[in-house]
Scaffold this motif. Structure first.
Motif, short mmCIF file in Angstrom:
data_model
loop_
_atom_site.label_atom_id
_atom_site.label_comp_id
_atom_site.label_asym_id
_atom_site.label_seq_id
_atom_site.Cartn_x
_atom_site.Cartn_y
_atom_site.Cartn_z
N PRO A 1 0.80 -1.23 0.00
CA PRO A 1 0.00 0.00 0.00
C PRO A 1 0.84 1.30 0.00
CG PRO A 1 -0.06 -1.02 2.16
CD PRO A 1 0.72 -1.94 1.28
N LEU A 2 0.14 2.39 -0.26
CA LEU A 2 0.75 3.71 -0.26
C LEU A 2 0.41 4.38 1.07
CD1 LEU A 2 2.09 6.20 -1.58
CD2 LEU A 2 -0.15 6.70 -2.61
N LEU A 3 1.44 4.80 1.82
CA LEU A 3 1.24 5.46 3.10
C LEU A 3 1.58 6.93 2.96
CD1 LEU A 3 1.54 2.41 3.81
CD2 LEU A 3 2.48 3.16 5.99
N ARG A 4 0.64 7.78 3.37
CA ARG A 4 0.83 9.23 3.33
C ARG A 4 0.74 9.75 4.76
NH1 ARG A 4 0.18 11.42 -1.86
NH2 ARG A 4 -0.31 13.42 -0.89
N PHE A 5 1.85 10.30 5.24
CA PHE A 5 1.94 10.79 6.61
C PHE A 5 1.81 12.31 6.62
CE2 PHE A 5 4.39 6.95 6.25
CZ PHE A 5 4.20 6.27 7.44
N ASP A 6 0.98 12.81 7.51
CA ASP A 6 0.91 14.25 7.76
C ASP A 6 1.38 14.48 9.18
OD1 ASP A 6 -0.44 15.80 5.45
OD2 ASP A 6 -1.62 13.96 5.61
N LEU A 7 2.39 15.36 9.31
CA LEU A 7 3.06 15.59 10.59
C LEU A 7 3.28 17.08 10.79
CD1 LEU A 7 6.06 13.20 9.85
CD2 LEU A 7 3.97 12.56 11.03
N VAL A 8 3.42 17.48 12.06
CA VAL A 8 3.86 18.83 12.35
C VAL A 8 5.36 18.87 12.07
CG1 VAL A 8 4.17 20.56 14.16
CG2 VAL A 8 2.06 19.20 14.08
N ALA A 9 5.80 19.87 11.36
CA ALA A 9 7.21 20.01 10.99
C ALA A 9 8.09 20.10 12.23
CB ALA A 9 7.41 21.24 10.12
N GLY A 10 9.32 19.58 12.08
CA GLY A 10 10.28 19.73 13.16
C GLY A 10 10.99 18.45 13.58
N ARG A 11 10.58 17.31 13.05
CA ARG A 11 11.28 16.07 13.39
C ARG A 11 12.63 16.02 12.67
NH1 ARG A 11 5.80 14.27 13.71
NH2 ARG A 11 5.45 12.83 15.45
N ARG B 1 2.00 17.74 19.83
CA ARG B 1 2.54 18.17 18.53
C ARG B 1 3.20 17.02 17.79
NH1 ARG B 1 5.19 22.33 17.39
NH2 ARG B 1 6.75 21.45 16.02
N ASP B 2 3.30 15.84 18.43
CA ASP B 2 3.85 14.65 17.77
C ASP B 2 2.80 13.86 16.99
OD1 ASP B 2 6.41 15.11 18.74
OD2 ASP B 2 6.08 13.93 20.56
N VAL B 3 1.61 14.41 16.85
CA VAL B 3 0.53 13.71 16.17
C VAL B 3 0.95 13.25 14.77
CG1 VAL B 3 -0.59 15.79 15.21
CG2 VAL B 3 -1.96 13.75 15.73
N VAL B 4 0.48 12.06 14.42
CA VAL B 4 0.73 11.47 13.10
C VAL B 4 -0.63 11.15 12.49
CG1 VAL B 4 1.69 9.50 11.86
CG2 VAL B 4 2.93 10.45 13.82
N VAL B 5 -0.93 11.74 11.36
CA VAL B 5 -2.14 11.39 10.62
C VAL B 5 -1.67 10.57 9.42
CG1 VAL B 5 -4.14 12.25 9.36
CG2 VAL B 5 -3.30 13.50 11.36
N LEU B 6 -2.17 9.34 9.34
CA LEU B 6 -1.71 8.41 8.32
C LEU B 6 -2.88 7.97 7.46
CD1 LEU B 6 0.38 6.52 7.04
CD2 LEU B 6 -0.08 4.90 8.90
N GLN B 7 -2.76 8.20 6.16
CA GLN B 7 -3.74 7.70 5.21
C GLN B 7 -3.09 6.57 4.43
OE1 GLN B 7 -4.91 10.13 1.80
NE2 GLN B 7 -7.00 9.45 2.13
N VAL B 8 -3.74 5.41 4.46
CA VAL B 8 -3.25 4.22 3.79
C VAL B 8 -4.16 3.95 2.60
CG1 VAL B 8 -2.74 1.77 4.03
CG2 VAL B 8 -2.44 3.29 5.99
N THR B 9 -3.60 3.93 1.40
CA THR B 9 -4.35 3.56 0.21
C THR B 9 -3.91 2.14 -0.15
OG1 THR B 9 -4.37 5.85 -0.55
CG2 THR B 9 -4.89 4.15 -2.18
#
Length: 129
Positions: free
Chosen positions: A2-12, A64-72
C-alpha cells in the motif's frame, strides 16, 4: 503497495523520520503480509497551525507529535486492519516515541485496476505482480 501518506507537524529530525517510517513499514509488512521491498511512503510536514486533529469526542489528548496516516490499499480484512492499528501504534511508540493517542489512521481501499507502478501499465492486471 500500500501507499502510506503521513501528515506531521514540521520539526522532526531525519533520524526521527526514519524511525517513524521504518516502524510503520514493519506494521504494514506484518499485518498485510506484503513483501519487505513493497514500500511506498510519502511525508508531508506542516506548520503547527496547519494540522488540526481533534479527538472526535473521545477525550483523546494530542500533542505536537501527532501522526495522521492515510493508507491507500487493495482490500484488507477487518482482522488485518485491526492488527495493523495495533502493530502500528506499538511500533511507533517503541521505535519512534510516538504515543498511541497521537496516531490517527484512515484506510482507503481500491482495486487492482487502480495501480500502475511504472511504464504506463497496470501490473496487477497484466500479471507482472
Amino acid at each position: 503497495m500500500p501507499l502510506l501518506r503521513f501528515d506531521l507537524v514540521a520539526g522532526r529530525t531525519p533520524a526521527e523520520l526514519t524511525a517513524l517510517l521504518d516502524a510503520a513499514h514493519a506494521a504494514v509488512v506484518e499485518a498485510f503480509t506484503v513483501p519487505d521491498g513493497d514500500r511506498y511512503q510519502v511525508v508531508h510536514q506542516h506548520p503547527a497551525g496547519e494540522l488540526v486533529v481533534h479527538d472526535t469526542g473521545l477525550g483523546i489528548e494530542r500533542t505536537r507529535d501527532v501522526v495522521v496516516l492515510q493508507v491507500t490499499s487493495r482490500r484488507r480484512s477487518q482482522q488485518q486492519k485491526e492488527a495493523f492499528y495495533r502493530l502500528l501504534t506499538r511500533n511507533l511508540q517503541e521505535q519512534a516515541g510516538v504515543a498511541p493517542a497521537d496516531v490517527v489512521v484512515s484506510i482507503v481501499e481500491n482495486s487492482d485496476a487502480d495501480w500502475s507502478f511504472g511504464h504506463g501499465r497496470a501490473q496487477f492486471l497484466t500479471g507482472e505482480l
